[in-house]
Design a protein around this motif. Structure first.
Motif, mmCIF file in Angstrom:
data_model
loop_
_atom_site.group_PDB
_atom_site.id
_atom_site.type_symbol
_atom_site.label_atom_id
_atom_site.label_comp_id
_atom_site.label_asym_id
_atom_site.label_seq_id
_atom_site.Cartn_x
_atom_site.Cartn_y
_atom_site.Cartn_z
ATOM 1 N N PHE A 11 41.803 42.030 42.941
ATOM 2 C CA PHE A 11 42.010 41.039 43.970
ATOM 3 C C PHE A 11 43.250 40.652 44.293
ATOM 4 C CE2 PHE A 11 37.547 40.408 42.234
ATOM 5 C CZ PHE A 11 36.668 40.782 43.270
ATOM 6 N N PRO A 35 33.302 36.512 28.048
ATOM 7 C CA PRO A 35 33.483 35.074 28.388
ATOM 8 C C PRO A 35 33.467 35.325 30.111
ATOM 9 C CG PRO A 35 35.317 35.985 27.307
ATOM 10 C CD PRO A 35 34.173 37.040 27.252
ATOM 11 N N SER A 38 35.715 37.433 32.680
ATOM 12 C CA SER A 38 35.999 38.747 31.930
ATOM 13 C C SER A 38 35.722 39.946 33.138
ATOM 14 C CB SER A 38 35.145 38.851 30.602
ATOM 15 O OG SER A 38 33.669 38.907 31.136
ATOM 16 N N GLY A 39 34.760 39.752 34.107
ATOM 17 C CA GLY A 39 34.501 40.908 35.082
ATOM 18 C C GLY A 39 33.287 41.451 35.031
ATOM 19 N N LYS A 40 32.388 40.606 34.655
ATOM 20 C CA LYS A 40 30.825 41.231 34.577
ATOM 21 C C LYS A 40 30.229 41.226 36.069
ATOM 22 C CE LYS A 40 29.648 37.705 32.007
ATOM 23 N NZ LYS A 40 30.954 36.944 31.943
ATOM 24 N N SER A 41 30.233 40.249 36.859
ATOM 25 C CA SER A 41 30.003 40.212 38.032
ATOM 26 C C SER A 41 30.440 41.178 38.799
ATOM 27 C CB SER A 41 29.984 38.916 38.542
ATOM 28 O OG SER A 41 29.262 37.892 37.961
ATOM 29 N N THR A 42 31.810 41.282 38.637
ATOM 30 C CA THR A 42 32.495 42.291 39.632
ATOM 31 C C THR A 42 32.114 43.514 39.181
ATOM 32 O OG1 THR A 42 34.179 40.697 39.679
ATOM 33 C CG2 THR A 42 34.952 42.839 40.535
HETATM 34 P P1 ADP Z 1 32.485 36.998 35.351
HETATM 35 O O1 ADP Z 1 31.342 37.355 36.030
HETATM 36 O O2 ADP Z 1 32.599 37.951 33.978
HETATM 37 O O3 ADP Z 1 32.245 35.670 35.031
HETATM 38 P P2 ADP Z 1 33.804 37.733 37.628
HETATM 39 O O4 ADP Z 1 33.594 39.307 37.722
HETATM 40 O O5 ADP Z 1 33.239 36.801 38.523
HETATM 41 O O6 ADP Z 1 33.664 37.389 36.124
HETATM 42 O O7 ADP Z 1 35.473 37.576 37.653
HETATM 43 C C1 ADP Z 1 36.496 38.199 37.156
HETATM 44 C C2 ADP Z 1 37.812 37.826 37.741
HETATM 45 O O8 ADP Z 1 37.883 38.176 38.859
HETATM 46 C C3 ADP Z 1 37.821 36.384 37.718
HETATM 47 O O9 ADP Z 1 39.448 36.121 37.273
HETATM 48 C C4 ADP Z 1 37.869 36.021 39.015
HETATM 49 O O10 ADP Z 1 38.246 34.625 39.341
HETATM 50 C C5 ADP Z 1 38.196 37.120 39.930
HETATM 51 N N1 ADP Z 1 37.418 37.176 41.041
HETATM 52 C C6 ADP Z 1 36.097 37.596 41.378
HETATM 53 N N2 ADP Z 1 35.709 37.657 42.463
HETATM 54 C C7 ADP Z 1 36.955 37.276 43.337
HETATM 55 C C8 ADP Z 1 36.875 37.137 44.650
HETATM 56 N N3 ADP Z 1 36.166 37.535 45.507
HETATM 57 N N4 ADP Z 1 38.524 36.978 45.101
HETATM 58 C C9 ADP Z 1 39.429 36.764 44.048
HETATM 59 N N5 ADP Z 1 39.055 36.811 42.803
HETATM 60 C C10 ADP Z 1 37.943 37.082 42.372
#
Ligand code: ADP
Ligand code: MG
Length: 246
Positions: A11, A35, A38-42
């Motif tokens: 991103f 934690p 960490s990137g789980k949702s992404t």
């Molecule tokens: P988790 O689900 O493990 O908490 P995420 O996958 O949500 O983690 O996020 C991983 C990293 O990507 C975080 O640093 C978050 O801020 C960043 N991030 C996630 N979605 C976006 C987005 N749409 N734009 C910018 N940064 C993002």
């Protein structure tokens, strides 16, 4: 069922997934831990094309998307993957102006262009699976959070996916409502659904997961059977994560 190779995602120039190789076999239940941030949702969102891939590839149920494919082909392939993949989020995102049954059959009508009668038949079967046939004519606002999430699961199941992705499905629920949603997920697991689940419910992870994938800082730090992961985590980062929970 799922295979990512060198999957990366940035991103604004910041790499949040770094060359992820994840593989999930048919009927496997993988719990993703790690934690916040960490990137789980992404990672989940990259599996079904809710995020564009920055590098590497994703293959789901035989359909492959490479980050360097032409955009139109990536789109078509992710559309096919999404037809095969149900996703359930922390927020249920039900249509407030549709009944429970209306929510469950919406995609059958719109995406599959099914006749209403046929769609309702399938819709009722799905409500049966989540124990909510008696709520078919209610509106979402009249249901508890646990019931709304079960409707969201029924809605995802209506498309007859071969894979279900769950992103913290119980995190928005009052504690007393968590159990009923986990029960539905356990039942799905028993029926042989392939599932990737992000959750903070460690008891569920221990009982149901075939494998725990622990992420930190956009990489998979370790993967273990839950018995081993919880009793003998191999990495300092996993140990620290587990210590902070207790
Ligand atoms: P988790 O689900 O493990 O908490 P995420 O996958 O949500 O983690 O996020 C991983 C990293 O990507 C975080 O640093 C978050 O801020 C960043 N991030 C996630 N979605 C976006 C987005 N749409 N734009 C910018 N940064 C993002
Ligand atoms: Mg998340």
């Amino acid at each position: 069922m799922i295979q990512t190779m060198g999957l990366s995602k940035s991103f604004d120039g910041v790499e949040v997934l770094k060359s992820i190789d994840l593989h999930v076999a048919a009927q496997e239940i993988v719990v993703l831990l790690g934690p916040s941030g960490s990137g789980k949702s992404t990672l989940l969102r990259c599996l079904n094309g809710l995020e564009q891939l920055s590098g590497g590839s994703v293959e789901v149920n035989g359909v492959r998307v490479d980050s360097d494919m032409p955009v139109s082909r990536k789109k078509a392939n992710f559309n096919e993957i999404r037809r095969n993949t149900g996703m359930v989020f922390q927020q249920f995102n039900l249509y407030p102006h549709r009944t429970v049954l209306g929510n469950v059959i919406e995609s059958l009508l719109v995406v599959k262009k099914m006749q209403r009668k046929e769609a309702e038949l399938i819709g009722m079967q799905m409500l049966e699976r989540v124990g909510l046939t008696d709520k078919r004519d209610e509106y979402p606002s009249r249901l508890s959070g646990g019931q709304q999430q079960r409707v969201a699961i029924a809605r995802a199941l209506a498309m007859q996916p071969s894979i279900m992705l769950f992103d913290e499905p119980t995190s928005a629920l009052d504690p007393e409502l968590v159990g009923e949603v986990l029960e539905v997920m356990k039942q799905l697991a028993k029926e042989g659904m392939t599932m990737v689940v992000v959750t903070h419910e460690m008891k569920f992870a221990r009982q149901v997961a075939n494998r725990v994938v622990f992420m930190d800082g956009g990489v998979i730090v370790e993967e273990q059977h839950p018995d081993l992961f919880f009793s003998q985590p191999q990495s300092d980062r996993a140990r620290k994560f587990l210590n902070q929970l207790s």
